[in-house]
Design a protein around this motif. Sequence first.
Motif, mmCIF file in Angstrom:
data_model
loop_
_atom_site.group_PDB
_atom_site.id
_atom_site.type_symbol
_atom_site.label_atom_id
_atom_site.label_comp_id
_atom_site.label_asym_id
_atom_site.label_seq_id
_atom_site.Cartn_x
_atom_site.Cartn_y
_atom_site.Cartn_z
ATOM 1 N N THR A 64 69.922 -36.070 27.080
ATOM 2 C CA THR A 64 69.927 -34.707 26.545
ATOM 3 C C THR A 64 70.050 -34.715 25.029
ATOM 4 O O THR A 64 69.439 -33.894 24.334
ATOM 5 N N LEU A 65 70.855 -35.644 24.484
ATOM 6 C CA LEU A 65 71.011 -35.744 23.039
ATOM 7 C C LEU A 65 69.667 -36.041 22.369
ATOM 8 O O LEU A 65 69.291 -35.394 21.378
ATOM 9 N N LEU A 66 68.923 -37.003 22.887
ATOM 10 C CA LEU A 66 67.626 -37.346 22.314
ATOM 11 C C LEU A 66 66.646 -36.178 22.443
ATOM 12 O O LEU A 66 65.905 -35.882 21.499
ATOM 13 N N ARG A 67 66.665 -35.504 23.569
ATOM 14 C CA ARG A 67 65.751 -34.373 23.772
ATOM 15 C C ARG A 67 66.023 -33.253 22.780
ATOM 16 O O ARG A 67 65.104 -32.722 22.148
ATOM 17 N N GLU A 68 67.285 -32.884 22.593
ATOM 18 C CA GLU A 68 67.626 -31.799 21.676
ATOM 19 C C GLU A 68 67.371 -32.197 20.217
ATOM 20 O O GLU A 68 67.005 -31.356 19.395
ATOM 21 N N ALA A 69 67.564 -33.469 19.889
ATOM 22 C CA ALA A 69 67.294 -33.934 18.531
ATOM 23 C C ALA A 69 65.793 -33.837 18.226
ATOM 24 O O ALA A 69 65.399 -33.445 17.117
ATOM 25 N N LEU A 70 64.958 -34.175 19.207
ATOM 26 C CA LEU A 70 63.503 -34.044 19.014
ATOM 27 C C LEU A 70 63.111 -32.580 18.861
ATOM 28 O O LEU A 70 62.253 -32.238 18.044
ATOM 29 N N LYS A 71 63.734 -31.701 19.630
ATOM 30 C CA LYS A 71 63.429 -30.270 19.528
ATOM 31 C C LYS A 71 63.768 -29.730 18.153
ATOM 32 O O LYS A 71 62.971 -29.036 17.518
ATOM 33 N N ARG A 72 64.972 -30.039 17.661
ATOM 34 C CA ARG A 72 65.426 -29.462 16.409
ATOM 35 C C ARG A 72 64.658 -30.029 15.217
ATOM 36 O O ARG A 72 64.362 -29.298 14.260
ATOM 37 N N SER A 73 64.290 -31.291 15.257
ATOM 38 C CA SER A 73 63.566 -31.897 14.135
ATOM 39 C C SER A 73 62.085 -31.541 14.149
ATOM 40 O O SER A 73 61.406 -31.711 13.133
#
Length: 354
Positions: A124-133
């Motif tokens: 989930t951390l990697l997914r949200e980081a990709l979304k925000r960036s």
Amino acid sequence: MRSIWNGAISFGLVSIPIKLVNATENRSISFRQIHTEDGGRIRYRKVCELEDREVTQGEIGKGYEDADGTIIPITDEDLSHLPLPTAKTIEIVAFVPADRIDPLQMDSAYYLAAGGAPAAKPYTLLREALKRSQKVAIAKYALRGRERLGMLRVVEDAIAMHGLLWPDEVRAPEGVAPDTHVTVNDKELDLADALMDTLGEIELDELHDAYREALEEVVAAKAAGEAPPETPEPAKAGKVLDLMAALENSVRAAKESRGEEPTAPEKKEAQVRRLPERKTSRAAPKQTAGKKSTATKKTAAKKTASAKKSTAKTAQGAKKTAAKSTTKSTAKSTAKSTAKKSTAKKTTARKRTA
């Protein structure tokens, strides 16, 4: 969905256990090769050329064919010594904007599923980081005996990975573009833009494979012993004589298909204009309206003058003819009277002599 590969995503010092699942499926209808005389299946058997016999899968290994035709055997043990750190790891090497990826490089697509409950948090951390960036991750991974390049991006609530071709595997478009120099004017571009706007957008979910559906109908009809359905003949494409006319007709047809009424200028411009034929001789220069009227007046005056001259000539001719006829008749009558007088004189002379 069945996983085809198990490993982990290496995100710096973070390791995320994942399972690789195919994101696409092939829905096309496949055929078997048969013997047309009796319908028997045609099969391919693996035969050793030296022994001329069929071999089993366990007897088959790998070999590299050299330039001179020599086969060099390569075993699994030889491949195990290769420096391949990504054998069971998807190693993220960079994060870049999505528009940096050339669509020509995109290959197969996969979903990355979290491998168990412990992987949920880092996943989930990697997914949200990709979304925000608003970026995608570039990674290396090994699959089916070779190292590959991949791109990780977010699809809804999952992480998807697209296999990428290496940059040297994409050919340059040499010799593909037209060699002829062509100039496109602004009006043609405006019509092309109008056609694009008229066609508009479409929901990709509404598209379907019409060929596969028709093929399924043919198979079903043959299985039931019925004649396959007839396919309507495609409309014959006419010759494009004028690009502008073709664009105008396309815009009009697109509007009619959407139930829109074309405007009056569009109806007028939608008529196909044929290209002018080439003339072998040079045409005379065009005259203005004023010059044409003056020339017409001069021509009419010339015609009137010539008519008067011809009338005068005719009258003179008639007078000359009448004068000639009068002279001739006068001469005839004079000759007759002279002849009578001479005859009378001769008669008188004869009488006197007698």
